[in-house]
Design a protein around this motif. Structure first.
Motif, PDB file in Angstrom:
ATOM      1  N   ASP A  93     -27.213  -1.706 -15.180  1.00 13.78           N
ATOM      2  CA  ASP A  93     -26.477  -0.993 -16.228  1.00 13.78           C
ATOM      3  C   ASP A  93     -26.855   0.482 -16.265  1.00 13.78           C
ATOM      4  O   ASP A  93     -26.682   1.155 -17.283  1.00 13.78           O
ATOM      5  N   LYS A  94     -27.335   0.993 -15.134  1.00 15.00           N
ATOM      6  CA  LYS A  94     -27.742   2.389 -15.057  1.00 15.00           C
ATOM      7  C   LYS A  94     -26.911   3.184 -14.052  1.00 15.00           C
ATOM      8  O   LYS A  94     -26.268   4.169 -14.397  1.00 15.00           O
ATOM      9  N   SER A  95     -26.946   2.722 -12.777  1.00 15.09           N
ATOM     10  CA  SER A  95     -26.284   3.526 -11.742  1.00 15.09           C
ATOM     11  C   SER A  95     -25.758   2.709 -10.559  1.00 15.09           C
ATOM     12  O   SER A  95     -24.944   3.199  -9.787  1.00 15.09           O
ATOM     13  N   ASN A  96     -26.227   1.483 -10.401  1.00 15.00           N
ATOM     14  CA  ASN A  96     -25.855   0.659  -9.245  1.00 15.00           C
ATOM     15  C   ASN A  96     -24.782  -0.339  -9.664  1.00 15.00           C
ATOM     16  O   ASN A  96     -24.977  -1.120 -10.595  1.00 15.00           O
ATOM     17  N   CYS A  97     -23.658  -0.323  -8.976  1.00 12.17           N
ATOM     18  CA  CYS A  97     -22.569  -1.251  -9.302  1.00 12.17           C
ATOM     19  C   CYS A  97     -22.159  -2.096  -8.096  1.00 12.17           C
ATOM     20  O   CYS A  97     -20.999  -2.488  -7.950  1.00 12.17           O
ATOM     21  N   THR A  98     -23.093  -2.380  -7.188  1.00  8.10           N
ATOM     22  CA  THR A  98     -22.809  -3.147  -5.971  1.00  8.10           C
ATOM     23  C   THR A  98     -22.262  -4.535  -6.310  1.00  8.10           C
ATOM     24  O   THR A  98     -22.776  -5.223  -7.193  1.00  8.10           O
ATOM     25  N   LEU A  99     -21.240  -4.938  -5.565  1.00  2.45           N
ATOM     26  CA  LEU A  99     -20.601  -6.243  -5.757  1.00  2.45           C
ATOM     27  C   LEU A  99     -20.783  -7.097  -4.509  1.00  2.45           C
ATOM     28  O   LEU A  99     -20.535  -6.634  -3.390  1.00  2.45           O
ATOM     29  N   LEU A 100     -21.220  -8.348  -4.688  1.00  2.00           N
ATOM     30  CA  LEU A 100     -21.309  -9.310  -3.589  1.00  2.00           C
ATOM     31  C   LEU A 100     -20.159 -10.301  -3.711  1.00  2.00           C
ATOM     32  O   LEU A 100     -19.889 -10.818  -4.804  1.00  2.00           O
ATOM     33  N   ILE A 101     -19.494 -10.551  -2.598  1.00  2.00           N
ATOM     34  CA  ILE A 101     -18.420 -11.545  -2.575  1.00  2.00           C
ATOM     35  C   ILE A 101     -18.788 -12.595  -1.535  1.00  2.00           C
ATOM     36  O   ILE A 101     -19.014 -12.273  -0.369  1.00  2.00           O
ATOM     37  N   HIS A 102     -18.849 -13.864  -1.948  1.00  2.00           N
ATOM     38  CA  HIS A 102     -19.236 -14.962  -1.067  1.00  2.00           C
ATOM     39  C   HIS A 102     -18.007 -15.775  -0.658  1.00  2.00           C
ATOM     40  O   HIS A 102     -16.957 -15.715  -1.291  1.00  2.00           O
ATOM     41  N   ASN A 103     -18.188 -16.540   0.426  1.00  2.00           N
ATOM     42  CA  ASN A 103     -17.141 -17.455   0.894  1.00  2.00           C
ATOM     43  C   ASN A 103     -15.790 -16.741   0.967  1.00  2.00           C
ATOM     44  O   ASN A 103     -14.791 -17.171   0.381  1.00  2.00           O
ATOM     45  N   LEU A 104     -15.756 -15.672   1.721  1.00  2.00           N
ATOM     46  CA  LEU A 104     -14.566 -14.828   1.794  1.00  2.00           C
ATOM     47  C   LEU A 104     -13.334 -15.592   2.282  1.00  2.00           C
ATOM     48  O   LEU A 104     -13.414 -16.396   3.211  1.00  2.00           O
ATOM     49  N   GLN A 105     -12.204 -15.301   1.645  1.00  2.00           N
ATOM     50  CA  GLN A 105     -10.921 -15.876   2.018  1.00  2.00           C
ATOM     51  C   GLN A 105      -9.933 -14.743   2.275  1.00  2.00           C
ATOM     52  O   GLN A 105     -10.123 -13.619   1.807  1.00  2.00           O
ATOM     53  N   PHE A 106      -8.859 -15.072   3.013  1.00  2.00           N
ATOM     54  CA  PHE A 106      -7.852 -14.052   3.279  1.00  2.00           C
ATOM     55  C   PHE A 106      -7.270 -13.488   1.983  1.00  2.00           C
ATOM     56  O   PHE A 106      -6.935 -12.306   1.901  1.00  2.00           O
ATOM     57  N   SER A 107      -7.177 -14.330   0.965  1.00  2.00           N
ATOM     58  CA  SER A 107      -6.592 -13.895  -0.305  1.00  2.00           C
ATOM     59  C   SER A 107      -7.465 -12.871  -1.031  1.00  2.00           C
ATOM     60  O   SER A 107      -7.010 -12.225  -1.974  1.00  2.00           O
ATOM     61  N   TYR A 108      -8.723 -12.706  -0.582  1.00  2.00           N
ATOM     62  CA  TYR A 108      -9.612 -11.731  -1.215  1.00  2.00           C
ATOM     63  C   TYR A 108      -9.377 -10.318  -0.696  1.00  2.00           C
ATOM     64  O   TYR A 108      -9.972  -9.363  -1.214  1.00  2.00           O
ATOM     65  N   SER A 109      -8.566 -10.167   0.319  1.00  2.00           N
ATOM     66  CA  SER A 109      -8.244  -8.831   0.822  1.00  2.00           C
ATOM     67  C   SER A 109      -7.502  -8.044  -0.259  1.00  2.00           C
ATOM     68  O   SER A 109      -6.698  -8.598  -1.011  1.00  2.00           O
ATOM     69  N   GLY A 110      -7.786  -6.744  -0.329  1.00  2.00           N
ATOM     70  CA  GLY A 110      -7.088  -5.907  -1.304  1.00  2.00           C
ATOM     71  C   GLY A 110      -7.987  -4.816  -1.858  1.00  2.00           C
ATOM     72  O   GLY A 110      -9.090  -4.567  -1.363  1.00  2.00           O
ATOM     73  N   GLU A 111      -7.515  -4.183  -2.923  1.00  2.00           N
ATOM     74  CA  GLU A 111      -8.245  -3.087  -3.555  1.00  2.00           C
ATOM     75  C   GLU A 111      -9.054  -3.593  -4.742  1.00  2.00           C
ATOM     76  O   GLU A 111      -8.566  -4.378  -5.556  1.00  2.00           O
ATOM     77  N   TYR A 112     -10.317  -3.131  -4.839  1.00  2.00           N
ATOM     78  CA  TYR A 112     -11.199  -3.506  -5.938  1.00  2.00           C
ATOM     79  C   TYR A 112     -11.659  -2.239  -6.662  1.00  2.00           C
ATOM     80  O   TYR A 112     -11.943  -1.214  -6.027  1.00  2.00           O
ATOM     81  N   ARG A 113     -11.757  -2.357  -7.988  1.00  2.00           N
ATOM     82  CA  ARG A 113     -12.176  -1.222  -8.806  1.00  2.00           C
ATOM     83  C   ARG A 113     -13.296  -1.641  -9.755  1.00  2.00           C
ATOM     84  O   ARG A 113     -13.301  -2.763 -10.257  1.00  2.00           O
ATOM     85  N   PHE A 114     -14.201  -0.685  -9.984  1.00  2.00           N
ATOM     86  CA  PHE A 114     -15.278  -0.912 -10.939  1.00  2.00           C
ATOM     87  C   PHE A 114     -15.011  -0.123 -12.218  1.00  2.00           C
ATOM     88  O   PHE A 114     -14.578   1.021 -12.169  1.00  2.00           O
ATOM     89  N   ARG A 115     -15.290  -0.784 -13.342  1.00  2.00           N
ATOM     90  CA  ARG A 115     -15.108  -0.147 -14.653  1.00  2.00           C
ATOM     91  C   ARG A 115     -16.351  -0.407 -15.494  1.00  2.00           C
ATOM     92  O   ARG A 115     -16.889  -1.527 -15.491  1.00  2.00           O
ATOM     93  N   PHE A 116     -16.826   0.622 -16.191  1.00  2.00           N
ATOM     94  CA  PHE A 116     -17.953   0.431 -17.100  1.00  2.00           C
ATOM     95  C   PHE A 116     -17.603   1.000 -18.474  1.00  2.00           C
ATOM     96  O   PHE A 116     -16.874   1.986 -18.598  1.00  2.00           O
ATOM     97  N   MET A 117     -18.154   0.342 -19.484  1.00  2.00           N
ATOM     98  CA  MET A 117     -17.892   0.727 -20.864  1.00  2.00           C
ATOM     99  C   MET A 117     -19.221   1.079 -21.537  1.00  2.00           C
ATOM    100  O   MET A 117     -20.237   0.436 -21.287  1.00  2.00           O
ATOM    101  N   THR A 118     -19.199   2.097 -22.386  1.00  2.00           N
ATOM    102  CA  THR A 118     -20.416   2.566 -23.040  1.00  2.00           C
ATOM    103  C   THR A 118     -20.447   2.129 -24.500  1.00  2.00           C
ATOM    104  O   THR A 118     -19.500   1.533 -25.015  1.00  2.00           O
ATOM    105  N   ASN A 119     -21.558   2.472 -25.150  1.00  2.00           N
ATOM    106  CA  ASN A 119     -21.739   2.105 -26.550  1.00  2.00           C
ATOM    107  C   ASN A 119     -20.955   2.996 -27.505  1.00  2.00           C
ATOM    108  O   ASN A 119     -20.918   2.740 -28.708  1.00  2.00           O
ATOM    109  N   VAL A 120     -20.324   4.045 -26.976  1.00  2.00           N
ATOM    110  CA  VAL A 120     -19.493   4.925 -27.793  1.00  2.00           C
ATOM    111  C   VAL A 120     -18.046   4.502 -27.630  1.00  2.00           C
ATOM    112  O   VAL A 120     -17.520   4.477 -26.510  1.00  2.00           O
ATOM    113  N   SER A 121     -17.425   4.149 -28.699  1.00  2.00           N
ATOM    114  CA  SER A 121     -16.053   3.644 -28.650  1.00  2.00           C
ATOM    115  C   SER A 121     -15.120   4.636 -27.964  1.00  2.00           C
ATOM    116  O   SER A 121     -15.105   5.824 -28.279  1.00  2.00           O
TER     117      SER A 121
END
Length: 283
Positions: A93-121
């Motif tokens: 919750d500081k700076s690293n947003c690495t994502l691991l994806i296991h058991n990859l399938q063809f349907s997992y191909s595509g664009e992925y985005r990371f989003r983070f939300m803070t304590n300030v509304s």
């Protein structure tokens, strides 16, 4: 207060604050190629004014299913959910947003985005554009250069390792029966096969984010020449003749022993008769 309100509107509506370099998400510059059935690590880092904000929720979305710029569900990962899936968060919750994806399938191909939300509304961030993932098959192909039918000594062939997506920093490692070979590259060349080349060959494809492997088996038959056949025929015939001679010798020896035994018996019988006769005459 007006400046804060303006910044809030910019973050809430667009998710991108182009007027500031204090907020952002960094993905790999190029698409990530990964092998079906294996796992992949998608490197990711993010930044924000940590002295003023605290991250309270981390989200990953796939644009295959999320059509609203990752602002609302569905998400492939949410830090507020305990549901287990093929998508695993390896960041913080500081700076690293690495994502691991296991058991990859063809349907997992595509664009992925990371989003983070803070304590300030209203102060949240989505990294745009996202990172592209390509899932492909790893194939090891046998290409005959000479010979046909079953593999025989002297035949030539290539084993080719192929992934049908590109990656600039990919590496190929070959092994035979789980022992690494001193060769590299996608092609393993056999100019003239021998029986010793039989075995299981594994191609392992590696990048900085992912690896995958595939195995193929080679069975090489030995060539039996006319000379070899003649040698075997000579061995069999010679062995047979020796066996016959031994049988005859054993029979002859056995017969002679039987005749000699009979002669000894007859001689003993004559001696016994003579002794009996002499004893009778003396009386």
């Amino acid at each position: 207060m007006k400046m804060l309100h303006l910044a809030t509107i910019l973050l809430t509506l667009s998710g991108v604050l182009t007027q500031s370099s204090d907020w952002g998400v960094k993905y790999p510059d190029k698409p990530i190629c990964a092998v079906r059935g294996f796992s992949v690590s998608i490197p990711c880092s993010y930044y924000y004014p940590q002295q003023n904000y605290q991250v309270v929720q981390m989200l990953w979305c796939s644009m295959n299913s999320n059509k609203d710029k990752c602002h609302v569900p569905p998400y492939v990962y949410s830090s507020s959910s305990n549901t287990k899936s093929d998508f695993e968060y390896a960041g913080d919750d500081k700076s690293n947003c690495t994502l691991l994806i296991h058991n990859l399938q063809f349907s997992y191909s595509g664009e992925y985005r990371f989003r983070f939300m803070t304590n300030v509304s209203g102060f949240s961030w989505t990294g745009l554009p996202g990172v592209i993932l390509q899932v492909a098959d790893l194939k090891v192909s046998l290409i005959r250069l000479s010979g046909n039918g079953t593999l025989k000594q002297g035949d030539s062939l290539n084993l080719t390792c192929d992934v049908n997506c590109t990656h600039s920093s990919s590496q190929f490692v070959w092994s035979k029966n789980n022992e690494q070979l001193n060769t590299s590259g996608p092609v393993l060349h056999f100019p003239a096969l021998t029986v010793r080349d039989s075995g299981n060959y594994t191609c392992t494809w590696k990048t900085n984010e992912v690896s995958g492997s595939e195995t193929i088996s080679l069975q090489v038959e030995g060539k039996s020449s006319a000379t070899d056949q003649s040698i075997w025929i000579f061995v069999f015939v010679t062995t047979g003749m020796i066996f016959i001679v031994l049988v005859i010798l054993v029979a002859v020896i056995y017969n002679r022993r039987c005749v000699h035994t009979e002669q000894l018996k007859e001689e003993d019988s004559d001696i016994y008769t003579t002794v009996q006769y002499n004893t009778f005459t003396m009386n």
